[in-house]
Scaffold this motif. Sequence first.
Motif, PDB file in Angstrom:
ATOM      1  N   ASP A   1      25.583  21.108  41.664  1.00 39.99           N
ATOM      2  CA  ASP A   1      24.401  21.407  40.859  1.00 39.99           C
ATOM      3  C   ASP A   1      24.764  22.339  39.702  1.00 39.99           C
ATOM      4  O   ASP A   1      24.265  22.180  38.588  1.00 39.99           O
ATOM      5  CB  ASP A   1      23.318  22.076  41.720  1.00 39.99           C
ATOM      6  CG  ASP A   1      22.900  21.211  42.892  1.00 39.99           C
ATOM      7  OD1 ASP A   1      22.638  20.012  42.681  1.00 39.99           O
ATOM      8  OD2 ASP A   1      22.840  21.741  44.018  1.00 39.99           O
ATOM      9  N   TYR A   2      25.623  23.297  39.986  1.00 36.43           N
ATOM     10  CA  TYR A   2      26.060  24.238  38.950  1.00 36.43           C
ATOM     11  C   TYR A   2      26.877  23.518  37.874  1.00 36.43           C
ATOM     12  O   TYR A   2      26.713  23.771  36.688  1.00 36.43           O
ATOM     13  CB  TYR A   2      26.877  25.363  39.601  1.00 36.43           C
ATOM     14  CG  TYR A   2      27.161  26.513  38.665  1.00 36.43           C
ATOM     15  CD1 TYR A   2      26.148  27.372  38.281  1.00 36.43           C
ATOM     16  CD2 TYR A   2      28.439  26.729  38.171  1.00 36.43           C
ATOM     17  CE1 TYR A   2      26.399  28.440  37.419  1.00 36.43           C
ATOM     18  CE2 TYR A   2      28.694  27.787  37.315  1.00 36.43           C
ATOM     19  CZ  TYR A   2      27.674  28.630  36.941  1.00 36.43           C
ATOM     20  OH  TYR A   2      27.933  29.685  36.094  1.00 36.43           O
ATOM     21  N   LEU A   3      27.727  22.598  38.303  1.00 36.25           N
ATOM     22  CA  LEU A   3      28.517  21.820  37.338  1.00 36.25           C
ATOM     23  C   LEU A   3      27.621  20.947  36.466  1.00 36.25           C
ATOM     24  O   LEU A   3      27.838  20.830  35.262  1.00 36.25           O
ATOM     25  CB  LEU A   3      29.556  20.959  38.056  1.00 36.25           C
ATOM     26  CG  LEU A   3      30.664  21.711  38.785  1.00 36.25           C
ATOM     27  CD1 LEU A   3      31.565  20.740  39.540  1.00 36.25           C
ATOM     28  CD2 LEU A   3      31.467  22.565  37.821  1.00 36.25           C
ATOM     29  N   HIS A   4      26.596  20.348  37.071  1.00 37.22           N
ATOM     30  CA  HIS A   4      25.657  19.552  36.287  1.00 37.22           C
ATOM     31  C   HIS A   4      24.949  20.434  35.260  1.00 37.22           C
ATOM     32  O   HIS A   4      24.786  20.045  34.097  1.00 37.22           O
ATOM     33  CB  HIS A   4      24.638  18.876  37.191  1.00 37.22           C
ATOM     34  CG  HIS A   4      25.199  17.774  38.018  1.00 37.22           C
ATOM     35  ND1 HIS A   4      24.447  17.079  38.932  1.00 37.22           N
ATOM     36  CD2 HIS A   4      26.442  17.237  38.085  1.00 37.22           C
ATOM     37  CE1 HIS A   4      25.189  16.163  39.519  1.00 37.22           C
ATOM     38  NE2 HIS A   4      26.407  16.246  39.030  1.00 37.22           N
ATOM     39  N   ALA A   5      24.538  21.623  35.684  1.00 37.79           N
ATOM     40  CA  ALA A   5      23.886  22.557  34.763  1.00 37.79           C
ATOM     41  C   ALA A   5      24.837  22.941  33.633  1.00 37.79           C
ATOM     42  O   ALA A   5      24.427  23.077  32.478  1.00 37.79           O
ATOM     43  CB  ALA A   5      23.421  23.799  35.522  1.00 37.79           C
ATOM     44  N   ALA A   6      26.114  23.102  33.962  1.00 37.90           N
ATOM     45  CA  ALA A   6      27.111  23.463  32.940  1.00 37.90           C
ATOM     46  C   ALA A   6      27.222  22.385  31.883  1.00 37.90           C
ATOM     47  O   ALA A   6      27.379  22.685  30.691  1.00 37.90           O
ATOM     48  CB  ALA A   6      28.457  23.726  33.600  1.00 37.90           C
ATOM     49  N   THR A   7      27.118  21.112  32.275  1.00 44.45           N
ATOM     50  CA  THR A   7      27.208  20.042  31.286  1.00 44.45           C
ATOM     51  C   THR A   7      26.010  20.081  30.352  1.00 44.45           C
ATOM     52  O   THR A   7      26.147  19.849  29.147  1.00 44.45           O
ATOM     53  CB  THR A   7      27.311  18.635  31.923  1.00 44.45           C
ATOM     54  OG1 THR A   7      26.061  18.253  32.505  1.00 44.45           O
ATOM     55  CG2 THR A   7      28.433  18.545  32.927  1.00 44.45           C
ATOM     56  N   LEU A   8      24.848  20.366  30.892  1.00 46.45           N
ATOM     57  CA  LEU A   8      23.648  20.446  30.043  1.00 46.45           C
ATOM     58  C   LEU A   8      23.734  21.642  29.097  1.00 46.45           C
ATOM     59  O   LEU A   8      23.395  21.532  27.922  1.00 46.45           O
ATOM     60  CB  LEU A   8      22.392  20.524  30.913  1.00 46.45           C
ATOM     61  CG  LEU A   8      22.076  19.279  31.728  1.00 46.45           C
ATOM     62  CD1 LEU A   8      20.857  19.510  32.602  1.00 46.45           C
ATOM     63  CD2 LEU A   8      21.860  18.075  30.831  1.00 46.45           C
ATOM     64  N   ALA A   9      24.190  22.766  29.616  1.00 42.37           N
ATOM     65  CA  ALA A   9      24.300  23.974  28.777  1.00 42.37           C
ATOM     66  C   ALA A   9      25.281  23.765  27.636  1.00 42.37           C
ATOM     67  O   ALA A   9      25.074  24.280  26.531  1.00 42.37           O
ATOM     68  CB  ALA A   9      24.715  25.165  29.631  1.00 42.37           C
ATOM     69  N   SER A  10      26.323  22.997  27.885  1.00 47.91           N
ATOM     70  CA  SER A  10      27.343  22.808  26.858  1.00 47.91           C
ATOM     71  C   SER A  10      26.982  21.710  25.852  1.00 47.91           C
ATOM     72  O   SER A  10      27.605  21.603  24.807  1.00 47.91           O
ATOM     73  CB  SER A  10      28.697  22.486  27.494  1.00 47.91           C
ATOM     74  OG  SER A  10      28.671  21.212  28.083  1.00 47.91           O
ATOM     75  N   SER A  11      25.965  20.911  26.164  1.00 45.23           N
ATOM     76  CA  SER A  11      25.651  19.780  25.292  1.00 45.23           C
ATOM     77  C   SER A  11      24.300  19.893  24.591  1.00 45.23           C
ATOM     78  O   SER A  11      23.920  19.011  23.845  1.00 45.23           O
ATOM     79  CB  SER A  11      25.690  18.475  26.095  1.00 45.23           C
ATOM     80  OG  SER A  11      24.682  18.485  27.091  1.00 45.23           O
ATOM     81  N   ARG A  12      23.581  20.981  24.825  1.00 47.68           N
ATOM     82  CA  ARG A  12      22.264  21.156  24.222  1.00 47.68           C
ATOM     83  C   ARG A  12      22.066  22.598  23.801  1.00 47.68           C
ATOM     84  O   ARG A  12      22.739  23.490  24.281  1.00 47.68           O
ATOM     85  CB  ARG A  12      21.178  20.773  25.224  1.00 47.68           C
ATOM     86  CG  ARG A  12      21.124  19.283  25.440  1.00 47.68           C
ATOM     87  CD  ARG A  12      20.358  18.919  26.692  1.00 47.68           C
ATOM     88  NE  ARG A  12      20.291  17.482  26.840  1.00 47.68           N
ATOM     89  CZ  ARG A  12      21.253  16.719  27.270  1.00 47.68           C
ATOM     90  NH1 ARG A  12      22.411  17.246  27.609  1.00 47.68           N
ATOM     91  NH2 ARG A  12      21.099  15.428  27.386  1.00 47.68           N
ATOM     92  N   ALA A  13      21.100  22.811  22.942  1.00 47.53           N
ATOM     93  CA  ALA A  13      20.779  24.176  22.487  1.00 47.53           C
ATOM     94  C   ALA A  13      19.616  24.718  23.312  1.00 47.53           C
ATOM     95  O   ALA A  13      18.521  24.173  23.283  1.00 47.53           O
ATOM     96  CB  ALA A  13      20.412  24.161  21.007  1.00 47.53           C
TER      97      ALA A  13
END
Length: 158
Positions: free
Chosen positions: A144-156
């Motif tokens: 879940d944390y890794l999924h959140a990391a992908t969103l944080a790195s790809s959106r503002a």
Amino acid sequence: WDQEALQISSGVGGMGIISRKEIAAGSVLAEIPKSAVLSIRNTVLAADLAAAHLDLDPALRLAICAERALKSRSRWHGYFQSLLRPYESLPYLWSPTLRENLRGTDAEDTVKELMMELEAEFAELRHILDRAPALKGVSIQMEDYLHAATLASSRAFT
């Protein structure tokens, strides 16, 4: 938003904004209030994150992780539901077989290093999630944390 200049459109790939006329550089097309953007200041973890004095990136990953884990109980549930994919398919989420395609490239080491950093970060910060009253009864795992990391790195978000 400027309805004379912009049109909201939906198509095969989702929703988009189309220009109806020539727009001068520097024109304000829309104003988005900060309260309408998920941030470390308006998440259910806001007080916990502020007390922990975290850097922005890990705090944002925790905020996204927490809000996604709350599902329909999160005020951001609709936003997460609107995403075409629940996370971005970045190399650190690839299967080991797929990551084999990176063998011998600079990306191979970069992905390994990032994965180790994120795993260590999650282990270090997990106590914030475990102790947060708003997350009582919610299970959050490394994935879940890794999924959140992908969103944080790809959106503002900030």
